[in-house]
Design an enzyme around this catalytic site. Structure first.
Site: not given
Ligand code: 13P
Length: 258
Positions: A104, A220
């Protein structure tokens, strides 16, 4: 396995400081009730910057063994860098970990492999463990180029790091198509890339460094799938997003082998 598993909850931009206190207390209670052995598995929460002081206060006040860290760090030590947070500031708050190069941040803040590597080195110099993130998007996965894509990210991020630094670091493989989508990679998918990362570390450094570095899977992860993922030879833990926001669910993930 000689490597201690690490279960880290990346809260992303969720939880204000009051919610953070509540969540950490809840997690501690769940793990205490389950007689959790922190010497066998490390558990860490990675809250937003604004929560860290509050998390420190509850963790130290109640002598908890839960560790904590930050989601990003500046490469600068101090000065006219409005909005930035230095590694020294984080280590003074008792942070053990710093996530660097999350997909991100790469996507929304244009972070390059070189910058990610610089952030990792800054975290190490301040005595913290960087969690160096890597992972491919859906297009790369569809083209079957996930291994070469991730290894290029690793080459870039580790450039200039000593073997000792790498031994102390954590690498997190997070396929972008599996983040927040409910679409978890299969245990074999996770192993393919995590194993390739370890081989690359042995090529760049040596077998001892490759044996020491912890490689996590993220994307996930939930209590229902963590066990099979953790059964893979080169997966040493999980970087958990959404499922780390609920104390009972994250405690179950931390107890993957219970
Ligand atoms: P999720 O577990 O919500 O898919 O996010 C994973 C993540 O980006 C952890 O840094």
């Amino acid at each position: 396995m000689a490597r201690t598993p690490l279960m880290a909850g990346n809260w992303k931009m969720n939880m204000d400081h009051l919610e953070a206190i509540h969540l950490v207390q809840g997690l501690h209670q769940e793990l205490t009730d389950a007689n959790f052995d922190y010497s066998k598995t490390e558990v860490a929460v990675i809250p937003p910057f604004t929560d860290i002081r509050s998390v420190q206060t509850v963790v130290e006040g109640d002598d908890m063994k839960i560790k904590y860290g930050a989601q990003d760090v500046s490469t600068k030590e101090s000065g006219a860098y409005t909005g930035e947070i230095s590694a020294t500031m984080l280590s003074k708050l008792g942070c053990s970990f710093v996530v660097v190069g999350h997909s991100e941040r790469r996507e929304y803040h244009g972070e390059s492999d070189a910058l990610v590597g610089e952030k990792a080195r800054v975290a190490l110099a301040a005595g913290m463990t960087p969690i160096i993130c890597c992972g491919e998007g859906l297009e790369v996965r569809k083209a079957g180029e996930q291994v070469s894509h991730v290894l290029a990210q690793i080459d870039g991020a580790l450039d200039g790091m000593s073997a000792d630094d790498v031994k102390k670091s954590v690498i997190a493989y997070e396929p972008i198509w599996a983040i927040g989508t409910g679409e978890v990679a299969t245990p074999e998918d996770a192993q393919e890339v995590c194993g390739a990362i370890r081989v690359r570390v042995s090529e760049l450094y040596d077998a001892e460094t490759a044996e020491a570095v912890r490689v996590l899977y993220g994307g996930s992860v939930k209590s229902g799938n963590v066990r099979d993922i953790m059964a893979q030879a080169d997966v040493d833990g999980a970087l958990v997003g959404g499922a780390s926001l609920k104390a009972d669910e994250f405690a179950k993930i931390a107890r993957f082998d219970a």
